[in-house]
Design a protein around this motif. Structure first.
Motif, short mmCIF file in Angstrom:
data_model
loop_
_atom_site.label_atom_id
_atom_site.label_comp_id
_atom_site.label_asym_id
_atom_site.label_seq_id
_atom_site.Cartn_x
_atom_site.Cartn_y
_atom_site.Cartn_z
N GLU A 393 -8.92 -7.71 -4.16
CA GLU A 393 -9.53 -6.44 -3.80
C GLU A 393 -8.77 -5.32 -4.51
N ARG A 394 -9.42 -4.16 -4.61
CA ARG A 394 -8.85 -3.02 -5.32
C ARG A 394 -8.54 -1.90 -4.33
N PHE A 395 -7.41 -1.19 -4.54
CA PHE A 395 -7.12 0.00 -3.72
C PHE A 395 -6.51 1.09 -4.61
N ARG A 396 -6.61 2.36 -4.13
CA ARG A 396 -6.09 3.49 -4.90
C ARG A 396 -4.67 3.87 -4.51
N ASP A 397 -4.41 4.02 -3.21
CA ASP A 397 -3.13 4.55 -2.76
C ASP A 397 -2.71 3.84 -1.47
N GLU A 398 -1.60 4.26 -0.88
CA GLU A 398 -1.08 3.61 0.31
C GLU A 398 -2.07 3.63 1.46
#
Length: 482
Positions: A393-398
């Motif tokens: 999966e992809r995430f941008r920030d904390e």
């Protein structure tokens, strides 16, 4: 062919009051029968519970902490001495790599020694409430403990519950998984050959069905149930046990995320994640099953992960060249293969693991797979798949990493991969998992408690708290004569 028997009231038996029913245990690497086991019914379950109750009430076991400590120490020594024999059978009946089998046995011995030390340190406390008036709070054994075990790590999971139960002074009825019963019996032999243990303190009953398990949950003569296994079965155990309000320790399913930040997207993390996800071919509740990757390095890191999974050598557990063994049976191999085939409907299949040809085609072998999924409601993210199938999966920030990681009913284990120590601590504080590792995964040992909540169960195993489910606190109040 070797037969795994029941152990009831100090004796190895194939049946109680009737004709023995035998079943076959298979080698999942070949699909061939490798051993047999005595298959229990109600009579064997009732006899084991009665023996454990008698031993608890009438023997000196629960009042003998030094004996209990020494028994556990001797058990550890004997298990280590037979580690090669037990490991051979673990590989044969479970399909795991031999190094995994040996590591499991050595971990079990460590667990036994740890609780041997705690057995002699079960202290309560005393307070003077008023002049001449004293209250004493004493720790004592909870009673008869049932230990219901799965097939994936039968030796360490036996020790993880059996060691604190015996250290606390409980008597036990073990219900092993029939698939690996012979390997577990070899381990139990290292314990019960100690003639100092009163008859009935340790009992073991093997079954392929659920009659004995149901009895252990409903019997008023059983005080504690310690279960490791699936969430679905754990919920049925909780329902069945409600009528007698017995204490439960449930370590259930997992859906462990590994959160990878850009500053740790290197080859060390690739190797650690592959190892953490493929332990026991992914058939471990703490194994990595989701990899969350920061957006800025997503493309490159998924490529390197895909290359690493594609290069994994699948093969028999006794072949030193093998990097991953097989699943427990053909049905589970085909289940994982079906999930991989259907994955393109919910995401992008980045690595499609296949059933190998040749001699391996007869066994429960399948190559690792990796699938990219965005929809958090997808079963591939929400369900425990229990095999070598990893979701990325992809995430941008904390904040988004936390939101995605915590978006599950499973809460057993997780890991954070970052070079920033402050960030790893922030993430650990916000992640709703019983264990959070930093820059590693699957570091489990006797001294540190593990467990989860929600669909991962409740209670803690390992550590000082691992004793709590097998102990009661008694309040005794007394006044000095005037």
């Amino acid at each position: 062919m070797s037969v795994a028997s029941h152990y009831i009231d100090g004796h190895w038996v194939d049946a109680v009051g009737g004709t023995a029913v035998l079943g076959d245990s298979f080698n999942p690497a070949t699909g061939l029968a490798a051993a047999r086991y005595a298959d229990a019914g109600l009579a064997e379950g009732e006899a084991a519970i009665a023996a454990a109750r008698r031993a608890f009430q009438y023997s000196a076991w629960r009042r003998s902490p030094r004996l209990r400590a020494d028994v556990l120490l001797r058990f550890a020594d004997r298990l280590e001495a037979r580690k090669d024999e037990v490991a051979d059978w673990l590989v044969t009946l479970n399909g795991k790599l031999r190094r995994e089998a040996v590591g499991e046995i050595l971990g079990a011995a460590s667990e036994l020694r740890y609780y041997a030390g705690l057995a002699r340190n079960l202290f309560g406390r005393i307070a003077e409430i008023e002049p001449g008036c004293y209250t004493s709070l004493e720790r004592e054994a909870a009673g008869v403990a049932a230990i219901i075990l799965p097939w994936n790590a039968p030796i360490i999971l036996l020790a993880r519950s059996l060691a604190p139960a015996l250290a606390a002074g409980c008597t036990v009825v073990v219900k092993p998984a029939f698939q690996t019963a012979l390997a577990q019996n070899l381990a139990l032999e290292c314990l019960v050959q100690d003639e100092r243990i009163p008859a009935g303190v340790v009992n073991s009953v093997i079954e392929s069905g659920s009659t004995v398990s149901q009895l252990l949950c409903t019997s008023p003569e059983v005080d504690v149930v310690s279960f490791t296994g699936s969430t679905a079965v754990g919920k049925r155990i909780a329902q069945a046990s409600a009528g007698t309000l017995k204490r439960l320790s449930l370590e259930l399913g997992g859906k462990s995320p590994a959160v990878v930040f850009a500053d740790a997207a290197d080859e060390r993390s690739v190797a650690g994640i592959v190892a953490g996800s493929l332990i026991q071919a992914g058939q471990q509740c703490t194994a990595i099953s989701r990899v969350l990757i920061q957006d800025s390095v997503y493309t490159d890191f998924t490529r390197r992960l895909a290359e690493a999974y594609g290069a994994v050598r699948v093969g028999p557990g006794n072949d030193p060249r093998s990097q991953m063994g097989c699943l427990i049976d053909i049905a589970n191999r085909d289940r994982i293969a079906g999930l991989v085939e259907r994955a393109s409907a919910v995401g992008e299949v980045l690595v499609q693991g296949r059933v190998p040809g040749g001699e391996l085609a007869r066994g429960a072998f399948i190559e690792p797979s990796m699938v990219a999924v965005e929809d958090l409601s997808s079963d591939y993210i929400q369900r425990e798949l229990f095999g070598p199938l990893v979701v990325v999966e992809r995430f941008r920030d904390e904040d988004e990493a936390i939101a995605r990681a915590n978006a599950t009913r499973y809460s057993l284990a997780s890991s954070v991969w970052t070079a920033d120590a402050a960030r790893s601590r922030r993430m650990a504080a916000r992640m709703r998992f019983g264990t959070v590792w930093a820059n590693t995964h699957n570091k489990l040992f006797a001294e540190a408690e593990t467990g989860g909540h929600a669909d991962s169960g409740y209670g803690r195993l390992h550590g000082q708290e691992g004793l709590n489910d097998f102990l009661e606190t008694k309040h005794f109040y007394y006044e000095l004569p005037a």
